[in-house]
Design an enzyme around this catalytic site. Structure first.
Site, PDB file in Angstrom:
ATOM      1  N   ARG A  27       0.768  -1.227  -0.010  1.00 29.12           N
ATOM      2  CA  ARG A  27      -0.065  -0.088   0.063  1.00 29.12           C
ATOM      3  C   ARG A  27       0.827   1.339   0.097  1.00 29.12           C
ATOM      4  O   ARG A  27       0.243   2.483  -0.128  1.00 29.12           O
ATOM      5  CB  ARG A  27      -0.994  -0.001   1.216  1.00 29.12           C
ATOM      6  CG  ARG A  27      -1.868  -1.353   1.302  1.00 29.12           C
ATOM      7  CD  ARG A  27      -2.603  -1.175   2.394  1.00 29.12           C
ATOM      8  NE  ARG A  27      -3.535   0.190   2.405  1.00 29.12           N
ATOM      9  CZ  ARG A  27      -4.731   0.160   1.720  1.00 29.12           C
ATOM     10  NH1 ARG A  27      -5.236  -0.884   1.392  1.00 29.12           N
ATOM     11  NH2 ARG A  27      -5.441   1.221   1.820  1.00 29.12           N
ATOM     12  N   GLU A 492       0.301  -8.574 -23.701  1.00 22.66           N
ATOM     13  CA  GLU A 492       1.108  -8.366 -22.581  1.00 22.66           C
ATOM     14  C   GLU A 492       0.924  -9.758 -21.519  1.00 22.66           C
ATOM     15  O   GLU A 492       1.753 -10.201 -21.271  1.00 22.66           O
ATOM     16  CB  GLU A 492       0.839  -7.087 -21.772  1.00 22.66           C
ATOM     17  CG  GLU A 492       1.951  -6.542 -20.820  1.00 22.66           C
ATOM     18  CD  GLU A 492       1.474  -5.116 -20.344  1.00 22.66           C
ATOM     19  OE1 GLU A 492       0.611  -4.755 -20.494  1.00 22.66           O
ATOM     20  OE2 GLU A 492       2.347  -4.663 -19.691  1.00 22.66           O
TER      21      GLU A 492
HETATM   22  O1  M6R Z   1       5.787   3.481 -15.496  1.00 24.20           O
HETATM   23  P1  M6R Z   1       5.444   3.926 -16.760  1.00 24.20           P
HETATM   24  O2  M6R Z   1       4.104   4.473 -16.896  1.00 24.20           O
HETATM   25  O3  M6R Z   1       6.408   5.103 -17.342  1.00 24.20           O
HETATM   26  O4  M6R Z   1       5.820   2.814 -17.538  1.00 24.20           O
HETATM   27  C1  M6R Z   1       5.569   2.961 -18.880  1.00 24.20           C
HETATM   28  C2  M6R Z   1       5.285   1.447 -19.767  1.00 24.20           C
HETATM   29  O5  M6R Z   1       6.466   0.859 -19.491  1.00 24.20           O
HETATM   30  C3  M6R Z   1       3.997   0.830 -19.182  1.00 24.20           C
HETATM   31  O6  M6R Z   1       2.869   1.652 -19.258  1.00 24.20           O
HETATM   32  C4  M6R Z   1       4.000  -0.522 -19.776  1.00 24.20           C
HETATM   33  O7  M6R Z   1       3.488  -0.314 -21.131  1.00 24.20           O
HETATM   34  C5  M6R Z   1       2.881  -1.543 -19.001  1.00 24.20           C
HETATM   35  N1  M6R Z   1       3.206  -2.783 -18.484  1.00 24.20           N
HETATM   36  C6  M6R Z   1       1.569  -1.543 -19.711  1.00 24.20           C
HETATM   37  O8  M6R Z   1       0.672  -2.284 -19.123  1.00 24.20           O
END
Ligand code: M6R
Length: 613
Positions: A27, A492
């Site tokens: 949390r 994913e």
């Molecule tokens: O922590 P961030 O939002 O910068 O991460 C960006 C991407 O690595 C993240 O959104 C990734 O695409 C996710 N695992 C998607 O579900």
């Protein structure tokens, strides 16, 4: 989000509290602290960082007592530091408070208490609770100190605004803990000769499985092995203890089988928490005055993965409401392309973690170019927030599952809040129009609560299609990024091939990959582009696709004529609809991955935060 734990019993409370904090670390883990009532004095130990750091400090200080409170922090008001760590105390250091949530009117209360002579030691909203109880104790009467404490807590609650849960301990009431629940989680555990107060069941599950779930506005009074409850009107309530059968692992996920599923269900609360702060910060979000806001001429949005998709939605919002041209770049590309220098440019980096190397690299470039920078981020104190000139925090709590769900919907919600704010500031949106848009935004969390009820429908649908090799997602306008996000989510966690396209584009090439039975998901709320989406359905169906239409109630009848299955998403305003439309796609990814036996929370080859280029 923060974690609260309290123990009152026969044994030394310290190991129970430290252990409970470790279970609650999901949390938040910016800092942690404990207060133990040792004979007739309070011993408090606090440390910045994870619970392990607190454990070390507690070993050195070795407090010992049968009543205590602990807290692990996810910073909202005030940086992660020892002074801002909980527990917080009153002026005399006799009342101890641990708190989870946000006290919206804390600035007003703090000013009032300071004028009465109270001395504050932290920047937190929490500390006002301790001082308010101290102040209220001066005027309440009772037959004993416990009764006075309860009355002071009741009086305090009437003055607090916001969503909060907190635990209180007072040196003059040894063997007593008081817990308050008001729209933030708080549960009570009743063991043999011991009682627990916690944000979540796993914190005490190894000691007792007898749980008392509190309702909103209730106050729990804990003695060793005995608990009484006052309802929101202050009347004693019959205590109903539930025996739960979860094992430890299930309990950490709130009873859900995976964090991803839990986080999908967290979304109504996450949106509400994000908007609560947005409301407080409207107008100040960018740290710019009105004339500086009027001089903004360009916006560059930079992000990766899911956050990039939120940025794509944000482009529609800012161009619509603020009338400012927006470019959206993958952070890994922005860094290496020629970005012409333009006066009046604002670079917005969107990131859940604030630690993504590509996004950090891109924002450094924006800074070198002299652009003003804003982070939309979920993690206080993260690298990105320290680099940017200002930050708008999404308050969705820690996102544990690698697949981002609640962070995404909160990022879009934040972009909307920003866009309408910018529009109001630069005169593109009138005050009347702004008020209407704002009202619609404030209804979003409720609509999200309805939307998560779609899990059963989606789960049932996945039985028919989970073996397909390839999935297609189509949308237009604000739903085009949702098509991309639906495909990313599915890839994913299920490792299946999935692609998202702008629906108008399929005829320019992608339609050739549609085969008999290919599942095609159509994002088609009943809006201005609904008719065009109906045509796209026909085109795909004519090629043998299994068409699933995600529409709003008004589009249901027509969608039924052109789709094999229709999923009805609750109706909100057109520009907010993508926030809801993505939810069935999150469930879809989850359930296909589950049926395929994938490692849902930690899919192969991925990491939650990509800190390398
Ligand atoms: O922590 P961030 O939002 O910068 O991460 C960006 C991407 O690595 C993240 O959104 C990734 O695409 C996710 N695992 C998607 O579900």
């Amino acid at each position: 989000m923060c974690g609260i734990i309290g123990y009152v019993g026969k044994n030394n409370s310290v190991p129970y509290i430290i252990d409970g904090l470790k279970k609650l670390e999901y949390r938040g883990y910016d800092s942690a602290g404990i207060s133990i009532l040792q004979k007739d004095k309070l011993v408090t130990v606090r440390a910045v960082g994870k619970v392990a750091a607190l454990e070390k400090a507690a070993l050195l200080a070795s407090p010992c007592g049968t009543t205590g409170l602990g807290h692990t922090r996810w910073a909202t008001h005030g940086k992660p530091s020892e002074e801002n760590s909980h527990p917080h105390t009153d002026c005399l250091g006799e009342i101890v408070v641990v708190h989870n949530g946000i006290i919206e009117n804390y600035l007003l209360l703090r000013a009032k208490l300071e004028s009465l002579g109270h001395k504050f030691k932290s920047e937190t909203d929490t500390e006002v609770i301790a001082h308010l109880i101290e102040e209220n104790l001066k005027s309440v009467r009772g037959s004993n100190e416990e009764e006075r404490l309860i009355k002071a807590v009741q009086k305090t609650n009437k003055e607090l605004a916001g969503a909060f849960a907190y635990g209180v301990m007072w040196v003059h009431t040894p063997g007593v803990l008081v817990g308050v629940k008001n729209q933030s989680p708080l549960v009570v555990g009743v063991g043999k000769g011991e009682s627990f107060l916690a944000s979540d069941v796993p914190a005490f599950l190894q000691h007792t499985n007898k749980v008392l779930f509190l309702d909103e506005g209730e106050i729990a009074i804990l003695h060793a092995g005995q608990v009484s409850v006052l309802d929101r009107f202050g009347k004693p309530k019959k205590v109903r203890v539930t025996k739960i059968s979860w094992d430890q692992k299930t309990a950490e996920k709130g009873g859900y089988s995976h964090f991803m599923l839990k986080e999908i269900y967290d979304q109504p609360q996450a949106i509400e928490d994000t908007l609560r702060t947005a409301r407080a910060d409207f107008g100040k979000i960018l740290g710019l005055d009105t004339s500086a806001l009027r001089r903004l001429e360009n916006v560059h949005i930079i992000a990766c993965g899911t956050a990039y998709h939120a940025g794509l939605v944000g482009k529609y919002y800012i161009e619509q409401f603020a009338g400012i041209p927006v470019s959206v770049d993958l952070a890994s590309e922005y860094k290496y392309r020629t970005v012409p220098h333009r006066k009046g440019t604002l670079a917005i980096a969107i990131s859940q973690s604030g630690e993504t190397a590509d996004t950090i690299g891109a924002i450094k470039k924006a800074k070198e170019l002299g652009f003003r920078t804003l982070a939309i981020c979920n993690v206080l104190g993260s690298t990105l927030t320290r680099l940017c000139d200002s930050t708008f925090f999404t308050h969705c709590g820690p996102e544990i599952s690698v697949a981002s769900t609640k962070a995404f919907t909160c990022q879009i919600t934040s972009m909307y809040a920003l866009a309408i704010s910018l529009g109001l500031a630069n005169g593109n949106v009138s005050k009347t129009a702004f008020d209407k848009l704002h009202r619609e935004l404030m209804r979003l969390s409720k609509a999200m609560s309805e939307t998560v009820k779609l899990e059963y429908t989606v789960r049932h649908l996945t039985r028919k299609i989970y073996k397909a090799e390839r999935f297609i997602f189509l949308g237009r306008h604000v739903h085009f990024p949702i098509a991309l996000e639906g495909a990313l989510k599915l890839k994913e966690v299920s490792y299946r091939s999935a692609e998202g396209f702008a629906a108008g584009e399929i005829k320019h090439g992608p339609i050739s990959i549609i085969d008999k039975g290919t599942p095609v998901f159509m994002l088609m709320p009943q809006d201005d582009l609904f008719e065009k989406m109906l045509s796209a359905c026909q085109e795909c169906r004519a090629r043998g696709a299994f068409v699933v239409a995600l529409t709003t109630p008004g589009g249901q009848a027509q969608a039924k004529r052109v789709a094999d299955q229709v999923i009805v998403v609750p109706q909100v305003s057109d520009f907010l609809q993508p926030v809801l439309h993505v939810v069935p796609l999150q469930f879809l990814a989850y359930w296909i991955a589950k049926r395929l036996g994938r490692d849902i929370d930690q899919p192969r080859n991925l990491a939650k935060s990509v800190t390398v280029e």
